[in-house]
Design a protein around this motif. Structure first.
Motif, short mmCIF file in Angstrom:
data_model
loop_
_atom_site.label_atom_id
_atom_site.label_comp_id
_atom_site.label_asym_id
_atom_site.label_seq_id
_atom_site.Cartn_x
_atom_site.Cartn_y
_atom_site.Cartn_z
N LEU A 39 1.87 18.51 -16.43
CA LEU A 39 2.77 18.16 -15.50
C LEU A 39 2.47 18.43 -14.32
O LEU A 39 2.74 17.80 -13.42
CB LEU A 39 4.18 18.64 -16.00
N GLU A 40 2.13 19.84 -14.12
CA GLU A 40 1.50 20.33 -12.84
C GLU A 40 0.74 19.50 -12.24
O GLU A 40 0.78 19.21 -11.18
CB GLU A 40 1.22 21.61 -13.07
N LEU A 41 -0.24 19.14 -13.27
CA LEU A 41 -1.56 18.53 -12.55
C LEU A 41 -1.02 17.03 -12.16
O LEU A 41 -1.40 16.56 -11.13
CB LEU A 41 -2.65 18.04 -13.60
N LEU A 42 0.00 16.42 -12.96
CA LEU A 42 0.46 15.25 -12.36
C LEU A 42 1.18 15.24 -11.06
O LEU A 42 0.87 14.42 -10.13
CB LEU A 42 1.57 14.65 -13.49
N GLU A 43 2.05 16.36 -10.88
CA GLU A 43 2.73 16.50 -9.49
C GLU A 43 1.69 16.56 -8.35
O GLU A 43 1.75 16.02 -7.52
CB GLU A 43 3.60 17.53 -9.60
N GLU A 44 0.45 17.22 -8.79
CA GLU A 44 -0.48 17.51 -7.56
C GLU A 44 -1.09 16.22 -7.30
O GLU A 44 -1.48 16.06 -6.15
CB GLU A 44 -1.38 18.54 -8.27
N GLU A 45 -1.41 15.53 -8.44
CA GLU A 45 -2.23 14.22 -7.99
C GLU A 45 -1.08 13.30 -7.48
O GLU A 45 -1.64 12.52 -6.23
CB GLU A 45 -2.61 13.72 -9.34
N GLN A 46 -0.02 13.28 -7.76
CA GLN A 46 0.86 12.36 -7.01
C GLN A 46 1.16 12.53 -5.61
O GLN A 46 1.44 11.91 -4.74
CB GLN A 46 2.19 12.18 -7.76
N SER A 47 1.05 13.73 -5.35
CA SER A 47 1.46 14.35 -3.76
C SER A 47 0.12 14.33 -2.98
O SER A 47 -0.02 14.36 -1.89
CB SER A 47 1.88 15.86 -3.64
N GLN A 48 -0.98 13.79 -3.73
CA GLN A 48 -2.27 14.11 -3.13
C GLN A 48 -2.17 12.71 -2.03
O GLN A 48 -1.92 11.78 -2.44
CB GLN A 48 -3.46 13.53 -3.98
N GLY A 49 -2.99 12.85 -1.05
CA GLY A 49 -3.09 11.79 -0.09
C GLY A 49 -4.20 10.96 -0.43
O GLY A 49 -5.01 11.20 -1.45
N PHE A 50 -4.10 9.80 0.11
CA PHE A 50 -5.26 8.90 -0.01
C PHE A 50 -5.70 8.40 1.34
O PHE A 50 -5.02 8.46 2.24
CB PHE A 50 -4.62 7.51 -0.66
N ILE A 51 -7.17 8.02 1.29
CA ILE A 51 -7.48 7.77 2.75
C ILE A 51 -7.49 6.09 2.62
O ILE A 51 -8.21 5.63 1.91
CB ILE A 51 -8.92 8.04 2.71
N ILE A 52 -6.69 5.57 3.41
CA ILE A 52 -6.34 4.28 3.38
C ILE A 52 -7.69 3.50 3.82
O ILE A 52 -8.57 4.14 4.76
CB ILE A 52 -5.14 3.76 4.19
N THR A 53 -8.00 2.13 3.61
CA THR A 53 -9.21 1.48 4.11
C THR A 53 -8.77 0.50 5.23
O THR A 53 -9.71 -0.23 5.45
CB THR A 53 -10.00 0.89 2.94
N PHE A 54 -7.43 0.17 5.48
CA PHE A 54 -7.06 -0.84 6.30
C PHE A 54 -7.32 -2.33 5.78
O PHE A 54 -6.80 -3.15 6.19
CB PHE A 54 -7.81 -0.78 7.65
N CYS A 55 -7.63 -2.30 4.45
CA CYS A 55 -7.64 -3.60 3.76
C CYS A 55 -6.70 -3.45 2.67
O CYS A 55 -7.11 -2.67 1.54
CB CYS A 55 -9.05 -3.86 3.02
N SER A 56 -5.55 -3.90 2.75
CA SER A 56 -4.48 -3.66 1.74
C SER A 56 -4.93 -4.04 0.35
O SER A 56 -4.34 -3.48 -0.73
CB SER A 56 -3.01 -4.11 2.10
N ALA A 57 -5.52 -5.14 0.11
CA ALA A 57 -5.69 -5.32 -1.12
C ALA A 57 -6.78 -4.53 -1.75
O ALA A 57 -6.57 -3.99 -3.12
CB ALA A 57 -6.45 -6.90 -0.97
N LEU A 58 -7.79 -4.00 -1.11
CA LEU A 58 -8.57 -2.79 -1.72
C LEU A 58 -7.84 -1.48 -1.89
O LEU A 58 -7.82 -0.90 -2.94
CB LEU A 58 -9.79 -2.59 -0.61
N ASP A 59 -6.86 -1.20 -1.17
CA ASP A 59 -6.14 -0.08 -1.16
C ASP A 59 -5.28 -0.23 -2.64
O ASP A 59 -5.04 0.59 -3.34
CB ASP A 59 -5.12 0.16 -0.16
N ASN A 60 -4.71 -1.37 -2.74
CA ASN A 60 -3.83 -1.60 -3.97
C ASN A 60 -4.65 -1.54 -5.34
O ASN A 60 -4.13 -0.68 -6.06
CB ASN A 60 -3.28 -2.98 -3.84
N ILE A 61 -5.95 -2.13 -5.34
CA ILE A 61 -6.58 -2.07 -6.52
C ILE A 61 -7.04 -0.45 -6.71
O ILE A 61 -7.32 -0.11 -7.90
CB ILE A 61 -7.79 -3.09 -6.73
N LEU A 62 -7.23 0.44 -5.69
CA LEU A 62 -7.80 1.68 -5.91
C LEU A 62 -6.64 2.35 -6.02
O LEU A 62 -6.67 3.84 -6.52
CB LEU A 62 -8.31 2.11 -4.59
#
Lengths: 347, 367
Positions: free
Chosen positions: B79-102
């Motif tokens: 559970l701690e790992l899940l919370e950590e992963e969900q709060s983790q940032g993502f680096i967006i790519t400016f291509c929303s389709a690519l961001d979505n599949i990632l």
């Protein structure tokens, strides 16, 4: 390798000498556990050794992108490029040929590849102010004989092509003296040429352009379909050697390549040739494409229907120069003609 | 480092000599070095070296304990790992389709590999990510810095400047549309010069320099703690010639992969690698596969393959632990990496697009 000059524990130095490790590369090729076993040292010592050795190799190697952007020095700046001698063509390439990396010029026969490379051999000799690199060129012929008559024609007409350069400067440059022609008809001679003659000329600063005309000719006869792995290995070795020479001496390498027919749509797609209506791909396949920084394609195309004015002006000799891929350029093209004084772009 | 000499696990006679010579802290011992130490307290060189080794080990152990230990094992629940992963940032790519599949963008603490034929856009995406990692948090970015390790010489700084200028302009448009004070304040430090000065560029000319650079990376990242992205463009180039002994190459690549995984985890950064494609000759046809062999396929957590379909560029998510395999189309414009059609939205909703962090909060509020 003189280990004593490194900032290392004398125990480590003694162990290195005892294990007969002679170079930095050997140290880095072994894993931490292997080093521990070989030299009988603790893991903390080995970490220290690896860090010291890596630091010596990579000291002062960091630059920020801002420093690269603001660097205006002739020799190191990324903004410095080799002009093609025509403002229209230079605009297509945003300045000209980049100084570090292998640029390929592919196209059918008589499309104008040799003309462009001869023009580059002359352009490189102009001062930095006029887009040159104030140095000579090496022209490596692999199949045809060097077109010296055409070169002489171009030299005589330089004042006409380069109207932007004052006449005294053109008169002062001894164009013919700084172009070194090498013949290399097979792979071994070519290898010798690159590893010995080329590095010598580059190290002495006498040349700052290498033209290879052409790469495909070296590989056409010698390799059947069963030897594709061997061919790939040769291509990778040549590519790596040329790349390393280009990086060390900041010298553009222009490779002329031939084209073959694209048998299927997917093959054309693989080599990312988006040239409209074209069913040809550059020879030598994806192995060679991986070594390139930039790929240009030239072709003779039917006259464009929507510009009848241009058609009447240069009947039959209109060609296109396409940028197929480059890290800093969008896929684009422009028209040009080959005239007595050289290659000139058309707006 | 400030540990008293008297507390170190050394022989009492040795401790007495050190005290008599005037040494008080462990740092002083380390600064003196073996030769100085043997002269000061009259012991042989070997003994001095052993003393220093003990001191180093003790200090290393202390540092690990106070830091909560990269060496020590941590226990935590899923559970701690899940919370950590969900709060983790993502680096967006400016291509929303690519961001979505990632699943939001390029994920921190994971290794992402981009494979593709030459000219399809791998270096463009790397340059875009090096700019996007610096987007301030109020715009939905991770406000980090980038390390760019270039082995092919394809990093053209003019192109990066164009991409950065387009990103700054995009953020300005959002700030104007939303009229919030903190957005405008963040933009004061988000300028072209600022972005370029936080991309740390290393040029490695062969695999030895690359290996050496990766050994030095952990220290560099500790000094520059804001780095959230490490790009190696490309990883295949230095390893695909020069190697008669392929088992050596496999071993070096595995070692490299392990070090990169440790770096990604310890410093909470994303590692992005680009790979070449090679032809695999099958029974009836040949296909393009990523280079460096089968065992390298296990190194990356997420694998993207870029390819062409006629004149459309496509990206396929080939390997991912949490997202399903899918293909989308993308474009490379003068502004950088973008979607094929700009999403037809008004200004107000366009503001929420690059803010993946703000979305979850509003959803919870609705509930």
């Amino acid at each position: 390798m003189d280990w004593d000059q490194f900032d290392l524990n004398p125990k480590t130095i003694a162990a290195l000498k005892k294990a007969d490790i002679k170079s930095v590369r050997e140290v880095l090729n072994l894993s931490g556990a292997d080093l521990q076993r070989l030299m009988k040292l603790s893991s903390a010592d080995i970490q220290c050794l690896l860090k010291t050795v890596s630091l010596t190799l990579r000291r002062n190697s960091m630059l920020t992108a801002l420093q690269l952007y603001q660097d205006k020095d002739h020799f190191t700046s990324q903004h410095q490029k080799l002009s093609l001698g025509c403002s229209v063509l230079d605009n297509l390439l945003k300045g000209g040929i980049p100084l570090v990396g292998i640029t390929e010029l592919a196209g059918e026969s008589s499309a104008g590849k040799t003309q462009i490379s001869l023009q580059l051999c002359l352009c490189v000799q102009y001062p930095y102010k006029y887009g040159g690199l104030e140095s000579g060129a090496v022209y490596i012929c692999t199949e045809d004989v060097f077109p010296s008559k055409r070169l002489q024609q171009l030299i005589d007409q330089q004042h006409k092509l380069r109207a932007d350069v004052p006449a005294e400067i053109i008169r002062k440059i001894r164009f013919g003296n700084s172009i070194f022609v090498e013949q290399a008809a097979d792979l071994d001679t070519f290898q010798q040429c690159i590893t010995r003659r080329l590095s010598l000329l580059l190290a002495r600063g006498m040349v700052r352009l290498v033209v290879i005309d052409s790469m495909a000719a070296l590989f056409r006869c010698e390799f059947g379909p069963a030897q594709s792995a061997l061919k790939a290995r040769y291509l990778q070795t040549f590519g790596a050697q040329l790349h390393s020479l280009s990086t060390r001496f900041r010298t553009p390498i222009m490779c002329i390549n031939q084209v073959t027919d694209a048998v299927s749509e997917s093959e054309a797609a693989q080599c990312s040739c988006r040239v409209e209506g074209s069913r040809v791909t550059p020879a030598l396949g994806i192995t060679w494409s991986n070594q390139l920084l930039m790929r240009l394609m030239v072709s003779r195309v039917p006259l464009p229907r929507h510009s009848p004015g241009a058609a009447s002006h240069c009947a039959g000799s209109m060609r296109t120069l396409h940028v197929v891929f480059a890290p800093h350029l969008p896929p684009s093209f422009c028209y040009y003609t080959v005239q007595l004084e050289g290659v000139k772009g058309i707006k | 480092m400030q540990r008293e000499v008297g507390t170190l696990p050394l022989a009492p006679a040795l401790r007495a000599r050190l005290a008599a010579a005037g040494f008080q802290t462990a740092q002083e011992l380390l600064d003196t070095g073996p030769c100085g130490l043997s002269k000061e307290i009259g012991i042989s060189r070997e003994e001095a070296l052993e003393v220093l080794q003990v001191v180093r080990q003790e200090c290393h152990g202390d540092a690990a304990r106070t830091a909560g230990g990269s060496g020590a094992t941590r226990k935590c629940t899923a559970l701690e790992l899940l919370e950590e992963e969900q709060s983790q940032g993502f680096i967006i790519t400016f291509c929303s389709a690519l961001d979505n599949i990632l699943g939001g963008g390029v994920q921190l603490t994971k290794i992402t590999e981009i494979c593709g034929a030459p000219g399809v856009g791998k270096t463009q995406l790397c340059m875009q990510l090096a700019v996007d990692v610096q987007i301030p948090e109020c715009f939905g970015g991770v406000a980090g810095e980038a390390v760019f390790i270039d082995t092919e010489g394809s990093f053209m700084v003019d192109r990066v400047a164009d991409i950065a200028a387009a990103c700054v302009q995009h953020c300005h448009l959002i700030a104007e549309a939303q009229q919030e004070e903190d957005l405008r304040k963040a933009l004061e430090t988000f300028s072209l010069e600022n972005i370029l000065s936080h991309i740390y560029y290393f040029r490695c000319r062969d695999y030895t320099e690359l290996l050496a650079q990766v050994y030095l990376l952990p220290e560099f990242l500790s000094e520059h703690s804001k780095v959230r992205l490490v790009v190696i463009d490309g990883i295949a180039f230095p390893f695909r010639h020069d190697f008669e002994d392929l088992s050596l190459r496999t071993r070096l690549l595995n070692g490299l992969a392990q070090q990169l995984i440790i770096i990604a985890n310890d410093h909470k950064s994303a590692v992005v690698l680009t790979n070449q494609m090679t032809t695999r000759i099958g029974q009836s046809q040949s296909t393009l596969v990523p280079a460096l062999g089968e065992s390298w396929g296990h190194a990356a957590t997420v694998r993207l393959i870029f390819h062409w379909d006629n004149s459309q560029r496509l990206a396929t998510l080939y390997k991912s632990p949490s997202q399903k395999e899918s293909t989308i189309a993308y474009h490379i414009t003068s502004h950088g990496f973008r979607d094929v059609q700009p999403p037809a939205v008004t200004h107000s909703t366009e503001g929420t697009e690059p803010n993946p962090r703000k979305r979850p909060r509003t959803e919870e509020e609705k509930q």
